[in-house]
Motif scaffolding. Structure first.
Motif, short mmCIF file in Angstrom:
data_model
loop_
_atom_site.label_atom_id
_atom_site.label_comp_id
_atom_site.label_asym_id
_atom_site.label_seq_id
_atom_site.Cartn_x
_atom_site.Cartn_y
_atom_site.Cartn_z
N VAL A 48 0.86 -1.20 0.00
CA VAL A 48 0.00 0.00 0.00
C VAL A 48 0.88 1.24 0.00
N ARG A 49 0.61 2.15 -0.91
CA ARG A 49 1.38 3.38 -1.01
C ARG A 49 0.69 4.51 -0.25
N VAL A 50 1.47 5.25 0.52
CA VAL A 50 0.94 6.46 1.18
C VAL A 50 1.27 7.64 0.29
N ASP A 51 0.24 8.38 -0.12
CA ASP A 51 0.44 9.48 -1.07
C ASP A 51 0.79 10.80 -0.39
N ASP A 52 0.21 11.02 0.79
CA ASP A 52 0.45 12.31 1.44
C ASP A 52 -0.04 12.23 2.88
N LEU A 53 0.29 13.27 3.62
CA LEU A 53 -0.23 13.42 4.97
C LEU A 53 -1.63 14.00 4.92
N LEU A 54 -2.48 13.57 5.82
CA LEU A 54 -3.82 14.13 5.96
C LEU A 54 -3.75 15.25 6.99
N LYS A 55 -4.31 16.40 6.65
CA LYS A 55 -4.21 17.55 7.56
C LYS A 55 -5.60 18.13 7.84
N LYS A 56 -5.73 18.70 9.02
CA LYS A 56 -6.94 19.39 9.40
C LYS A 56 -6.54 20.61 10.22
N ASP A 57 -6.99 21.76 9.79
CA ASP A 57 -6.61 23.03 10.46
C ASP A 57 -5.10 23.17 10.55
N GLY A 58 -4.41 22.72 9.51
CA GLY A 58 -2.96 22.86 9.46
C GLY A 58 -2.19 21.81 10.24
N LYS A 59 -2.91 20.90 10.92
CA LYS A 59 -2.23 19.88 11.73
C LYS A 59 -2.36 18.51 11.06
N VAL A 60 -1.30 17.74 11.13
CA VAL A 60 -1.34 16.39 10.57
C VAL A 60 -2.24 15.52 11.44
N CYS A 61 -3.16 14.82 10.79
CA CYS A 61 -4.09 13.98 11.56
C CYS A 61 -4.26 12.61 10.90
N GLY A 62 -3.30 12.22 10.06
CA GLY A 62 -3.38 10.92 9.42
C GLY A 62 -2.68 10.92 8.09
#
Length: 428
Positions: free
Chosen positions: A129-143
């Motif tokens: 499984v490839r991870v494409d990018d970081l998930l962000k919310k309000d500028g913070k990484v959350c997954g």
């Protein structure tokens, strides 16, 4: 958004990722490790030597329990010209203290074992499984975002290697360019356990680590290496990325040249190619370490630029373990506070600064500049072999030894010798 939220998502099931996963799972955290390869170790490459001082902290008696190949009991350093080779050989008994030992390893076996330890401790591992990018919310990484799917976590550990796409996208970690990277090509050649013992003079279970300043790299920054495994050897060539763009000869051709050298060819007679791999190596040293932490994210191992090359010694995996230990401490502390902000996670860098790995990187921060001197890889190996040829030749002419030595030294130039010696002492 997924309904499941992990405490930690780790990108990459290499040494750093698996050790961090193991440590965090043993602390009761929900850990998911995501590996792009078909299994842990499927895509990972290294020269093949692991210094045990850090991993013994995590897995006591590591050498007895892990799938290591041989304990290193020989250090060889060679200066090669086209047909000649001058070598230093240091042989020794395995140290009684396991943490002072080092081992030859094959990553396909080692990483798989480390992943197994992490999973048995409670971590989840998904592969292919490839991870494409970081998930962000309000500028913070959350997954992370993986194949279009969003996976949530309180913190993400990025441990996906020197050419991390995630780091590049998010201004994190090591920033590879041709000035701070090398590229290595390696073959694993099976020649049998008995042949290794005989050809390298090794006892059962004992092995050799051999670094070469070699004519194979055409005088550019780089060299060759051999590590003896149980029934095979890892043989490769490393070339500075900047030099690679200038060379007319390809890296695979350089590897073939090294294999045909008179000092090497007899050692690999009748060898069977078992594996071929190539790898980008972050050799920028201390000054190339990038941003290692942020809101909800930490960077580990090669992705952080944690690798050191001081000519006679190359290290990376032990540093990856140190970064995993430091990251685990920071994440556990953040979990206890319920705060994964950049301010709290910066504890990772404080912990990393206490390690021998970062201390050594700081100590040898000028080594990359020293190794940029191409005389080390061209003029000096030729000079040393020329001197050895002169002093060991008996051809009927009578000449004082000092004249033979002076003749060899003149080929580099006394001023260059003094300058390089001074810079070398300052750097190392």
């Amino acid at each position: 958004m997924s309904e499941d939220k992990f405490d930690v998502i780790i990108v990459g099931a290499g040494v750093a990722g698996c050790v961090a996963g193991y440590l965090l799972a043993t602390q009761g955290l929900d850990v998911l490790i995501i590996e792009r390869g078909s299994e842990a170790g499927a895509k990972n490459t290294s020269g093949g030597r692991l210094y045990a001082h850090t991993i013994e902290q995590v897995f006591p008696d590591f050498g007895l329990n892990a799938p290591v190949e041989r304990v290193i009991t020989q250090e060889r350093l060679s200066f090669m010209s086209e047909q000649n080779c001058t070598s230093l050989l240091y042989s020794f008994a395995p140290d009684d203290e396991p943490k002072k030992r080092s081992y030859s390893v094959l990553r396909a076996k080692l990483d798989k074992w480390l992943a197994q330890q992490a999973c048995e401790a409670g971590a989840e591992l998904i592969t292919g499984v490839r991870v494409d990018d970081l998930l962000k919310k309000d500028g913070k990484v959350c997954g992370v975002i993986s194949d279009g799917e969003e996976l949530e976590a309180s913190v993400v550990l990025v441990a996906d290697g020197a050419n991390s796409i995630i780091c590049a996208k998010n201004n994190l970690g090591f920033k590879p360019d041709k000035s701070n990277c090398a590229v290595g090509a390696k073959e694993v050649l099976t020649i049998g356990e008995q042949a290794i013992n005989e050809r390298f003079g090794c006892g059962s279970g004992e092995g050799a680590a051999w670094l070469m300043l070699s004519d194979a790299t055409q005088g550019h920054m780089g060299g060759g290496f051999i590590y003896t495994n149980r029934d095979s050897i890892s043989l490769g060539v490393v070339l500075g990325l900047e030099a690679a763009s200038e060379c007319e000869t390809s890296l695979p051709s350089m590897l073939e040249s090294l294999k045909s050298h008179p000092a090497i060819a007899p050692l690999i007679k009748d060898a069977k190619l078992s594996e071929y791999s190539a790898h980008v190596i972050p050799e920028g040293g201390f000054n190339a370490i990038g941003r290692l932490s942020g809101d909800g994210v930490l960077v580990l191992g090669d992705a952080a630029g944690l690798c050191i090359n001081i000519g006679y010694c190359v290290r990376g995996m032990d540093m990856a373990v140190d970064s995993a230990i430091a990251a685990a401490k920071a994440v556990v502390a953040a979990k206890s506070r319920g705060d994964f902000s950049a301010a709290v996670l910066s504890e990772y860098e404080s912990e990393l600064a206490k390690t021998a790995s970062l201390s050594d990187m700081r100590l040898y921060k000028n080594a990359p500049k020293l190794l940029a001197n191409e005389r080390i890889f061209n003029a000096y190996p030729k000079m040393i072999n020329s001197i050895m040829a002169d002093i060991f030749s008996v051809n009927g002419t009578s000449e004082p030894l000092r004249k033979k030595l002076a003749s060899g030294l003149k080929k580099v130039g006394f001023l260059n010798l003094i300058k390089d010696l001074y810079r070398g002492i300052k750097s190392l």
